[in-house]
Design a protein around this motif. Sequence first.
Motif, short mmCIF file in Angstrom:
data_model
loop_
_atom_site.label_atom_id
_atom_site.label_comp_id
_atom_site.label_asym_id
_atom_site.label_seq_id
_atom_site.Cartn_x
_atom_site.Cartn_y
_atom_site.Cartn_z
N ILE A 652 0.81 -1.22 0.00
CA ILE A 652 0.00 0.00 0.00
C ILE A 652 0.85 1.27 0.00
O ILE A 652 0.53 2.24 -0.70
CB ILE A 652 -1.00 0.01 1.19
N GLU A 653 1.97 1.28 0.74
CA GLU A 653 2.76 2.50 0.81
C GLU A 653 3.44 2.81 -0.54
O GLU A 653 3.54 3.97 -0.94
CB GLU A 653 3.78 2.42 1.94
N LEU A 654 3.89 1.76 -1.24
CA LEU A 654 4.49 1.99 -2.56
C LEU A 654 3.43 2.47 -3.55
O LEU A 654 3.71 3.31 -4.42
CB LEU A 654 5.14 0.71 -3.07
N ARG A 655 2.23 1.95 -3.44
CA ARG A 655 1.15 2.39 -4.33
C ARG A 655 0.79 3.85 -4.05
O ARG A 655 0.53 4.63 -4.98
CB ARG A 655 -0.06 1.49 -4.17
N ILE A 656 0.77 4.21 -2.77
CA ILE A 656 0.51 5.62 -2.42
C ILE A 656 1.64 6.51 -2.93
O ILE A 656 1.40 7.62 -3.42
CB ILE A 656 0.32 5.75 -0.90
N ALA A 664 5.20 8.51 -13.90
CA ALA A 664 4.51 7.77 -14.97
C ALA A 664 4.93 6.31 -15.01
O ALA A 664 4.08 5.42 -15.18
CB ALA A 664 4.78 8.45 -16.31
N GLN A 665 6.20 6.03 -14.88
CA GLN A 665 6.67 4.65 -15.01
C GLN A 665 6.22 3.78 -13.83
O GLN A 665 5.83 2.62 -14.02
CB GLN A 665 8.21 4.63 -15.10
N TYR A 670 2.27 -0.46 -11.91
CA TYR A 670 1.18 -0.94 -11.04
C TYR A 670 -0.10 -1.18 -11.83
O TYR A 670 -0.85 -2.12 -11.56
CB TYR A 670 0.94 0.04 -9.90
N ARG A 671 -0.36 -0.33 -12.79
CA ARG A 671 -1.58 -0.52 -13.59
C ARG A 671 -1.51 -1.80 -14.41
O ARG A 671 -2.52 -2.44 -14.67
CB ARG A 671 -1.79 0.69 -14.51
N GLU A 672 -0.30 -2.17 -14.81
CA GLU A 672 -0.13 -3.39 -15.59
C GLU A 672 0.12 -4.61 -14.72
O GLU A 672 0.43 -5.69 -15.22
CB GLU A 672 1.04 -3.20 -16.58
N GLN A 854 -4.41 6.80 -8.46
CA GLN A 854 -4.09 6.58 -9.88
C GLN A 854 -3.68 5.14 -10.14
O GLN A 854 -3.56 4.73 -11.31
CB GLN A 854 -2.95 7.51 -10.31
N VAL A 855 -3.44 4.39 -9.08
CA VAL A 855 -3.09 2.97 -9.21
C VAL A 855 -4.07 2.18 -8.36
O VAL A 855 -4.63 2.70 -7.40
CB VAL A 855 -1.64 2.69 -8.73
#
Length: 871
Positions: A652-656, A664-665, A670-672, A854-855
């Motif tokens: 969760i912290e990396l996603r935040i 962007a990268q 995360y989106r992929e 965004q993720v």
Amino acid sequence: MNEKIVLIDGHSILNRAFYGVPDLTNSEGLHTNAIFGFLNILFKILDEEKPEYLTVTFDVHAPTFRHEMYADYKGTRKPMAEELRQQVPVIKEVLEAMQIEIVEQAGLEADDLLGTISRTCEEKGMEVSIISGDRDTLQLATEHVKIRIPRTKQGRTEVTDYYAADVKEAYGVTPTEFIDVKALMGDASDNIPGVPGVGEKTATKIIQEYGSIENAYAHAAEIKPPRASKNLQEYWDQACMSKTLATIDTRAEIGFDLEQARFGNPYTKEAHDYFQRLQFKNLLSRFDVEADTNAVEDHFQEVTDTGLLERIFEEAKKSAAVGIAVSEDGGNVLPLFAHASGYGRIAVCYGEEQIYSIPCDMDMDMGYLFGKLCEVADAVERFVMFDLKKYLPELPITRREHCFDATVAAYLLNPLKNDYGYEDVAREQLHLLINEKADASMRACYEAYTAYKAAEPLTVKLKSAGMYDLFTEIEMPLLFTLYEMEQAGVKIEGEALKVYGDQLGARILELEKEIYELAGETFNINSPKQLGVVLFQHMGLTGGKKTKTGFSTAADVLEKLAPDYPVVAKILEYRQLAKLKSTYADGLANFIGSDGRIHGKFHQTITATGRLSSTDPNLQNIPIRMELGRLIRKVFVPKEGCVFVDADYSQIELRILAHCSGDAQLIQAYREAQDIHRTTASQVFHVPFEEVTDLQRRNAKAVNFGIVYGISSFGLSQDLSITRKEAAQYIENYFDTYPGVKQFLDEQVAHAKKNGYVVTLFGRRRPVPELKSSNFMQRSFGERVAMNAPIQGTAADVIKIAMIGVARELKEKGLKSKLILQVHDELLIEAYEEELEQVKAILQEQMEQAADLQVPLIVDMHTGKNWYEAK
């Protein structure tokens, strides 16, 4: 007997106190150690001297005449530590409150003021005592001017006294000659250069022989050693300048009125208020004067009449706001009528003059009173208490949205404090100092009044700080969720806990024998001193760290040695298992209630980041790194007919971080749904994704999580056992890969330096006072805090939102399953088997939709017949 004046060198004594007294802060976050030390010295001097006159001199931070003469030395003094600087105006305010004369003048140093005042007073036939930590003042000593230099040794202040004869005896020169000694030897702390190569011993010998630098210069060819002779001639201009800088001006143009310095009674009401604010409780005993009664006390009323009580509750229901306090003191109540909880009194306030204390008695027991409070809570717009959750077992309030916990509100405004009690809030929000001699009835009234009165300023400040929605939509609803979790508790399999403890005990005994065999002797493994001697002296292990008390056996030292020395690996395992046994196997048993369940406490006002903490017992520290530690979770079981559902946020912290940084990268990865650690390894180590090794992935994982915590190249090198240069390259490559992350982290530090705090996505503020510290290590820590707090704090907010949503949905859908535990990013549900699928759906929906990032937020979910299986 001649009259006496005491002159105190303000900055000098304050500076000495600052470095002699350990750091102290009051509840407002103000550093107070220098003020506390100064006052202790002041009182010691006053007790001894009993002067008729008293004056404290201070430097004004402007160029002084003596230093302005020489441009090279102007403004070169070491800047004052920020923690000390903030205490200077406060000590001045305290001295003014004590009616003590302060003298300061731009362009003059404090010692020039001391010199001029002491000369003036001596000429009037007075005795003078000068209190200073600066030896420069010794030049002022005469038969009637005494220099007193305090020193703090082992927490005690000792004062050395010098008249002119004492200076001669101690230093071998007269007070006037002392100036010339300093001119030769110099003083780096005061930017007096002196003559190179001439130390105190040589300077003293020269002045003893020649009496002054001028006479010494006239006989320079005779001076020994030759180097001193040569340097005195070569640096003669510098020696003259040094003498000017070292000479205190005793005839400065100052405005000093002796009568203004007459010493009276320093123990005023204003001073008493300051001492309370600064929380110098041990100094308050010096005050003989009673603190003035607060006007609000005039409206305190104890109620024992049933008819009046009914009218009070009816009026309270019609009020916009009501402040409530509950006390464990029941006055003159017989134990027979005291409530089972131990509470024996309530206080109610619903106006400036409507402040009532109500003890329980035969006609009004606590059950009745709590029932009335529930009616009030359901009727008013704002029901205010301190530490509301504590009283909810007695207060089944239905209209929870009207509740206002002043403790939680005060915590949000300053999460760095240790205490958010009503006394602190009264002082900070209402400028109201509680009468220390108030009895239980009055204290209950004070608490109820503070709750009633402080709610509005707390609300205004929360709104101003952008945290009112955080308070009303997250923290207050969460309070009730936590209460329900505490009430539900978690079942413990007592027999399984005993078996687990026995297993640990047996393994600990095995390890003891193995350690003794490898060491070749028996000793107390739990004694760091004995362990250090055995490892680094008897066994000769290399890599030990010597400290003042012996060799360090801290975990970080032993962990580096463990791969090379089996005995060290076994000692580390022994320590882990011993802690497991004492803290969990034996410790948990003490918290099992009569229902076979542990009802721990969850706290929302402890951590600075907003994370929850757990006590009685601490269930958030249950070990997960070692298998034997994880096995403790097997003793946590659901009740019959239920299973555990455990849901844990994935990274969760990396996603935040990805969302907040907008990189962007990182967002794309995360989106992929890529393996983020393998992706980072591929970029940082410049290898194709498919060719990333397990070691590279592990190292990249350390970098990923380290970045969130503002890790340094040194910290990363320690974690990965690589060189600092390699670690620095890893971090540089990481920021090259994710430039948005670097920009975000830099922006957080800049924001904290400018504003004094950082903010989470939901508006939670985390102050970062460490960035203003004069200590490099503290400032570095502050930078790491500034980078991490917005991420960790946002994660804490997200899990809280999820908890509120999960608890609400379980109720609204009429399910019997309950949320029973939260451990950082993990929630545990005791789910009825027939409700399992619904529970899983609720968990997934509420946790993954707790924040719009965004993720995607991803939840890992498992079920089991105990916590170990579910995890």
